[in-house]
Design an enzyme around this catalytic site. Structure first.
Site, PDB file in Angstrom:
ATOM      1  N   LYS A 187       0.863  -1.182   0.000  1.00  0.00           N
ATOM      2  CA  LYS A 187       0.000   0.000   0.000  1.00  0.00           C
ATOM      3  C   LYS A 187       0.901   1.233   0.000  1.00  0.00           C
ATOM      4  O   LYS A 187       1.671   1.446   0.928  1.00  0.00           O
ATOM      5  CB  LYS A 187      -0.911   0.022   1.229  1.00  0.00           C
ATOM      6  N   HIS A 228     -36.557  11.779   2.838  1.00  0.00           N
ATOM      7  CA  HIS A 228     -36.645  12.464   1.542  1.00  0.00           C
ATOM      8  C   HIS A 228     -36.151  11.496   0.476  1.00  0.00           C
ATOM      9  O   HIS A 228     -35.053  10.940   0.582  1.00  0.00           O
ATOM     10  CB  HIS A 228     -35.793  13.735   1.543  1.00  0.00           C
ATOM     11  N   GLY A 284     -47.040  18.887   5.074  1.00  0.00           N
ATOM     12  CA  GLY A 284     -46.729  19.021   6.484  1.00  0.00           C
ATOM     13  C   GLY A 284     -46.071  20.342   6.793  1.00  0.00           C
ATOM     14  O   GLY A 284     -45.748  20.630   7.951  1.00  0.00           O
ATOM     15  N   ALA A 315     -39.697  17.336  10.834  1.00  0.00           N
ATOM     16  CA  ALA A 315     -38.944  17.736  12.028  1.00  0.00           C
ATOM     17  C   ALA A 315     -39.354  19.146  12.448  1.00  0.00           C
ATOM     18  O   ALA A 315     -38.542  20.074  12.456  1.00  0.00           O
ATOM     19  CB  ALA A 315     -37.448  17.656  11.764  1.00  0.00           C
TER      20      ALA A 315
END
Length: 864
Positions: free
Chosen positions: A262, A678, A732, A804
């Site tokens: 790595k 959402h 809402g 909320a």
């Protein structure tokens, strides 16, 4: 050839290339893939910012007098100037005062741009909309041509920021806080005096682009024995997001794994073709000018075209270290590319071939370069991962990458590439520092964090690893980023008293031994700044404790299921709910366990519209709408019931997005503090074809709800007239969603274009009551018809999701008849929804019978 130079005739006519170091104007061959944009800060007769977009082989150019602003209300004058050659995009220096444009030029920003529609048509019509992906400018922007005044010789345009998540009311801070070159880090004064110029970074107008790239190459490449090669004549491959490795705690066993060292450097995707070499970072930024020797060496490959994946490093006495690479980039010292994969060769896509075959082809290709230390093949050991890791760690290196020998190449983070580290090392965001009491020391320690959604979580301080020069450079960077408040979600009391807070946009590479019990870095050492990583992308890396061999070859490791509930906790659908009595919505007395039960019950109504759609969550872990944040990417530590899928974003980066498939997923989201869901307008299996359109009627506060209802009905009728059925949902909040269910046939571009034209036509018909742009100043007394939710990656509140907000209102599907009798858009709450379910009330019960799509006839019915 003269015809090809015609667009730059005005550019060449104005300049004496014997006196100015600006590049000569030659139209370049238009190439496929990403088009560059850049901004050059230009201190000529008056200070301005030259905004340039690559199109049709040249840079289309505008002079922005005050510079770009992030505030959509600011409309910055942008005077169209002559087209510039593409090579001008790499110019930084001083134009002699007596020459045209005399003064200092800084490369202030660079990246790539994504046009909306045909740019040539937009330039002709006077409206050009686009997305920018730069170091400083990002998101949606527009150029709009103004009506010409009598006697004006040049076109006057306006540069305007679109309203999106990159917009800001503090528009000025973009130019006020960014005072240095994105390429060299120099100020205007330093550029004017020639301070900091390095070989390979100064343009000479009598050299070609290739010659300028080679100017900084090491002597080894200049003196290399010339070989007969098949010069690259193929098409330059476009950038491809690289494959990323998953961090694990143990090296995998078995011969099906190839184990490589790595490397400790910068990831590069290098495209070769058409006589050009381009070196891209993992995020798609063009860093070719930073690695001229590598670009020069790879230009000699015996192939028509190639796309090579590798890591660039610099060598020091301690070996390959990130700090050595940082120094090399500052001083122009030699760098080396370790190439470990080839994704495309001679126009053929190799990504589906097994890794072992791709590496064989890569080795054969690199052998055509002969002996060179500038580009080297990354060797591997097959199997014996544990022993390879031990040897690598003993040699003082960072760790290993274990890769499945027979796996294809896939962009994004995968389980077929695993990384195992010898010591702990990762990136952190710098959010502040503690002042030093020692003379000559700019600070005592830097304060670090990682992002969890929008929240910057404090991870501790680091006070070692800073040389004097590094400390001075950091202090200069800190001076431009000071802010009054802490960017961290919270910090220990002792840090809060005497720390200096910074804008959290710098990323530090840190080596450390472990995390303490409270999640803070122990024995950390600063290694350098990472310019190739966006701060918002820095998340805490946690090694998966499960050995890859135990999970099965190529399988995604599952996250641990929820543990048994502690005393006072509860289970809903087998999902552990902690703090069940925590009040989430004041005024309604809704607790966390109440919310979990609600989603378990409402799932049958909600999932037909929300399941398998990428979802963004509004999380409020403390309840009561306190410290809420918006999260769209999956995080480590989330319960397995919240699933994840890799999705390629507009930036080219592939990120993990969340989705839920069942009631358990909804309940698990509640356990993580979710109050809102959402959703995208498409499912993960048909991501490019939306299954609905959403018109969000968003009223100005002065508009009453009765007017909103009438507007929704009018829009329903307008859509019905062209053959589209709709359903209604109160959000809402203040507004109404008019939703068009669709069969997923049309793609996003067509859906978004249709929605925009429909909204604009509706607004044009009654401009006193409606508007189709986001401008808050123009919205007074009107309803904004928000069509922007109909774009790839855009979201809208999910049906039956709580909000909320005080009282916990619910986004509720309603019938058109029911809508007429409602007093507001936020009248439904959890008890109301449960009562509707119990009584069998389902306004959208027949939505499955709506079989419609955006046909050519419908798309054409709205016109231009």
């Amino acid at each position: 050839m003269a015809a090809r130079n015609e667009p730059l005739s005005e550019y060449n006519r104005r300049r004496d290339f014997g006196r100015t170091s600006e590049p000569k104007g030659t139209v370049a061959r238009a190439h496929a893939g990403r088009k560059r944009f850049l901004v050059q800060k230009h201190d000529a007769t008056r200070l301005h910012y030259d905004f340039r977009l690559e199109w049709e082989g040249v840079l289309k150019s505008w002079a922005v007098t005050r510079g770009p602003s992030l505030d959509p209300e600011d409309k910055r004058l942008a005077v169209r100037t002559e087209d510039h050659p593409l090579a001008y995009g790499d110019f930084e220096g001083t134009i002699p005062e007596e020459e045209y444009g005399g003064g200092t030029v800084m490369l202030w920003d660079t990246g790539w741009w994504e046009p909306e529609g045909d740019p040539s048509e937009g330039l002709n019509k006077g409206k050009l909309s686009f997305q920018l992906h730069g170091n400083r400018m990002s998101g949606g922007w527009a150029l709009v041509r103004m009506r010409p005044r009598d006697g004006e010789k040049r076109e006057s345009w306006l540069l305007i920021k679109e309203r999106d998540e990159d917009a800001s009311e503090d528009g000025e801070h973009l130019v006020e806080e960014n005072l240095t070159s994105v390429r060299t880090g120099r100020t205007m004064d330093e550029i004017a005096t020639g301070k900091g110029e390095k070989r390979g970074r100064v343009w000479h107008s009598n050299q070609s682009t290739a010659a300028n790239l080679k100017a900084g190459a090491v002597a080894e490449n200049n003196n290399r024995r010339k070989r007969p090669t098949r010069k690259s004549s193929g098409k330059l491959p476009p950038f491809k997001a690289p494959q990323l490795a998953t961090l694990v705690s143990k090296a995998p066993a078995g011969d099906e794994w190839l184990n490589e060292a790595k490397f400790d450097g910068y990831r590069l995707m290098v495209a070769i073709g058409g006589g050009t070499v381009r070196c891209y970072t993992r995020n798609g930024l063009d860093w070719t000018e930073k690695f001229p020797a590598i670009a020069s060496a790879l230009a000699e490959l015996d192939c028509k075209s190639a796309l090579i994946d590798g890591e660039v490093v610099a060598l020091s006495e301690e070996g390959s270290t990130f700090s050595a690479l940082q120094k090399a980039l500052r001083t122009g010292a030699s760098t080396r590319l370790y190439a470990f994969d080839v994704v495309e060769l001679d126009g053929k896509d190799l990504s589906r071939k097994p890794l072992i075959e791709r590496k064989e082809q890569l080795k054969a290709l690199l052998d055509t370069l002969g002996a060179t230390s500038t580009v080297q093949y990354s060797e591997h050991v097959r199997g014996n991962g544990e022993h390879v890791l031990a040897a690598i760690c003993k040699a003082g290196q960072e760790g290993i990458l274990a890769k499945e020998a027979n796996a294809p190449y896939r962009s994004g983070r995968t389980r077929s590439w695993l990384k195992v580290k010898c010591t702990k090392r990762q990136e952190f965001v710098i959010g502040g520092y503690t002042p030093s009491t020692k003379k000559g020391r700019a600070f005592a320690s830097i304060l670090l964090g990682t992002f969890e959604g929008e929240k910057l979580v404090y991870r501790g301080g680091v006070g070692t690893g800073f040389g004097q020069k590094t400390m001075e450079e950091l202090a200069a960077a800190f001076a431009k980023r000071r802010r009054k408040t802490s960017p961290f979600d919270s910090v220990p009391r002792e840090r809060d008293r005497n720390s200096v807070w910074l804008k959290p946009d710098l990323v530090a590479e840190v080596d450390f031994t472990e995390f303490t019990a409270d999640g803070h870095i122990r024995h950390g050492s600063f290694e350098g700044l990472r310019e190739d990583k966006e701060a918002k992308a820095v998340k805490l890396e946690r090694p998966n404790p499960t050995n890859a061999a135990e999970t099965g070859k190529g399988k995604r490791a599952t996250r641990p299921r929820t543990v048994a509930p502690a005393k006072g906790d509860a289970d809903i659908l087998g999902v552990h709910i902690s703090h069940p009595d925590r009040i989430l919505f004041e005024g309604q007395g809704i607790t966390k366990i109440d919310l979990a039960r609600y989603y378990a019950v409402v799932a049958d109504r909600m999932l037909p519209f929300a399941a398998d759609h990428p979802v963004s969550l509004v999380r409020c872990p403390q309840g009561g709408q306190q410290h809420c944040f918006y999260q769209k990417h999956a995080s480590d530590g989330f319960p397995q019931e919240i699933r994840e899928a890799p999705i390629k974003e507009a930036s080219g980066e592939t990120e993990k997005y969340m989705y839920v498939r069942d009631a358990e997923g909804l309940v698990a989201a509640v356990q993580m503090g979710t109050l809102e869901f959402h959703i995208w307008g498409a499912t993960i299996d048909r991501l490019e074809k939306p299954d609905r359109l959403v018109f969000d009627l968003d009223p100005d506060p002065s508009v009453d709800f009765g007017t909103v209802k009438h507007a929704a009905a009018a829009l329903r009728d307008e859509l019905s007239d062209i053959g589209l059925r709709t359903v209604a949902m109160v959000t809402g909040g203040k507004g109404v969603h008019v939703i068009v269910p669709l069969r997923p046939h049309a793609e996003w571009e067509g859906a978004k274009g249709f929605a925009k034209k429909m909204a604009q036509r509706f607004a044009d018909r009654d401009p006193d009551h409606f508007i189709a742009t986001m401008s808050k100043a123009k919205r007074k007394g009107r309803i904004f018809i928000d069509w922007l939710r109909n774009d790839r990656g855009a979201t809208a509140i999910a049906p039956y999701s709580t909000r909320a907000r005080a009282g916990g209102p619910v986004a509720t599907p309603v019938s058109w008849e029911e809508l007429e009798g409602l007093a507001a858009a936020n009248t439904f709450h959890i008890p109301d929804i449960l009562e509707r379910i119990e009584s069998g009330t389902d306004p959208w019960a027949d939505i499955g019978e709506i079989k419609q799509s955006l046909t050519k006839k419908i798309l054409g019915s709205v016109g231009d």
